[in-house]
Scaffold this motif. Structure first.
Motif, PDB file in Angstrom:
ATOM      1  N   HIS A   1       0.798  -1.230   0.000  1.00 39.30           N
ATOM      2  CA  HIS A   1       0.000   0.000   0.000  1.00 39.30           C
ATOM      3  C   HIS A   1       0.828   1.277   0.000  1.00 39.30           C
ATOM      4  O   HIS A   1       0.275   2.373  -0.105  1.00 39.30           O
TER       5      HIS A   1
ATOM      6  N   LEU B   1      -7.456   1.120   1.327  1.00 36.07           N
ATOM      7  CA  LEU B   1      -7.866  -0.204   0.863  1.00 36.07           C
ATOM      8  C   LEU B   1      -9.121  -0.660   1.579  1.00 36.07           C
ATOM      9  O   LEU B   1      -9.435  -0.192   2.678  1.00 36.07           O
TER      10      LEU B   1
ATOM     11  N   ASP C   1      -7.535  -2.906  -3.532  1.00 32.59           N
ATOM     12  CA  ASP C   1      -7.515  -1.530  -4.017  1.00 32.59           C
ATOM     13  C   ASP C   1      -8.756  -1.280  -4.879  1.00 32.59           C
ATOM     14  O   ASP C   1      -9.642  -2.137  -4.994  1.00 32.59           O
TER      15      ASP C   1
END
Length: 331
Positions: free
Chosen positions: A84, A99, A217
């Motif tokens: 991330h 996320l 995502d």
């Protein structure tokens, strides 16, 4: 790093990371999170240390150790699984993609170890041999190496709740993950763990077990979130002393992060009694343990700041500069 070097920083701590100028604040046990309108999330790792369902104290540099140890591993595992991370505007701060976190926590274990109710050693001592969809043989000893690393997934409990053990079949039957998601997450977790064990061995360490958190995502891609292979998310042992200690039935030598917990338990029942004031020498000893962990795991010297600037003000300044630049490069 000894106490003398750390003594000037005993109050150099981040107890709270509440920044009114940032939107959508969520406070976790250790991290303060802010969601930006463009899909980025700012995660500030404080120096809080929690035990017995409360925040015990703030430990100098603990948040920096966790952030920078995770950074070390994120940068060495991106070929196995995307993560991330977008930027590191400050030693205590990571900017990541926001996320949708998957509802299963992935724990990978290479040894028969642990103390919690969900650990395989606790359940093995209670007579269980079938657990998490795996069968363990009779006659194993505490802290013995498994034939191969196994995944022992759990639910992600709400705040104050308890994680529950899961099997692959239960995950799929309950619709927690699709078969494709489970296959992707399992392969990524085992690959990350293998890389972690390999690098740890080069540092004279055994990575005995660890936990991973994954999310989706905006395009539905599985992405590694939170942190990876930190002293708080992983169990590390010292490889050199492990064989002799295992043969003698002793617990493996590890980073003694329970130093403060043990100090408290020796003086009160922390679930019933008021917690006594924790002296500075105990706080500094705990800080030294975290810094030693960082230096051993990464092979890098821990950089003490040259000035006594308030760390929260430093964070505020660095985040402001990052947002004003509007470029989001990795630092």
């Amino acid at each position: 790093m000894d106490h003398a070097a750390l003594a000037p920083y005993v109050r150099h701590v981040i107890e709270e990371a509440t920044l009114a100028e940032l939107p959508n604040h969520y406070r976790g046990k250790v991290r303060d999170n802010y969601d930006l309108p463009d899909g980025r999330r700012i995660l500030i790792t404080s120096d809080r240390i929690s035990a017995f369902d409360i925040a015990l104290a703030a430990i100098p540099f603990k948040g920096q150790v966790l952030t920078q140890t995770a950074r070390f591993w994120f940068e060495r595992t991106g070929d196995i699984c995307p993560n991330h991370v977008i930027a590191y505007p400050d030693p205590n701060v990571v900017v990541g993609q926001r996320l949708s976190i998957l509802p299963v926590e992935i724990v990978v274990r290479g040894y028969l170890a642990g103390t919690t109710s969900t650990s395989i050693l606790t359940r093995y001592k209670a007579g269980e041999r079938e657990m998490y969809g795996h069968r363990l043989p009779d006659g194993m000893s505490p802290n013995q190496k498994l034939d191969r690393p196994i995944i022992t997934p759990t639910t992600k409990a709400d705040h104050g709740g308890h994680d529950e053990p899961l099997t692959e079949a239960e995950i799929l039957d309950r619709g927690l993950l699709t078969a494709e998601q489970w296959a992707t997450v399992s392969a990524a977790a085992l690959g990350l763990f293998a890389r972690g064990q390999e690098v740890a061995a080069e540092r004279g360490l055994i990575l005995a077990d660890t936990k991973y958190e994954f999310g989706l995502d905006g395009e539905g891609r599985i992405v590694l979130a939170d942190e990876i292979h930190t002293p708080d998310s992983s169990r590390y042992w010292f490889a050199q002393s492990y064989p002799a200690r295992f043969a003698a039935g002793q617990s493996p030598e590890s980073f003694d992060k329970d130093f403060m917990r043990n100090w408290v338990v020796a003086r009160c029942d922390p679930y019933k009694d008021p917690i006594p004031e924790i002296p500075s020498e105990v706080i500094l000893e705990t800080a030294a343990v975290y810094i030693r962990a960082y230096e051993t795991i990464t092979g890098q010297a821990f950089p003490l700041p040259e000035t006594a600037e308030n760390p929260l003000e430093r964070i505020r300044r660095n985040i402001a500069a990052y947002l004003q630049s509007d470029r989001g490069p990795k630092a």
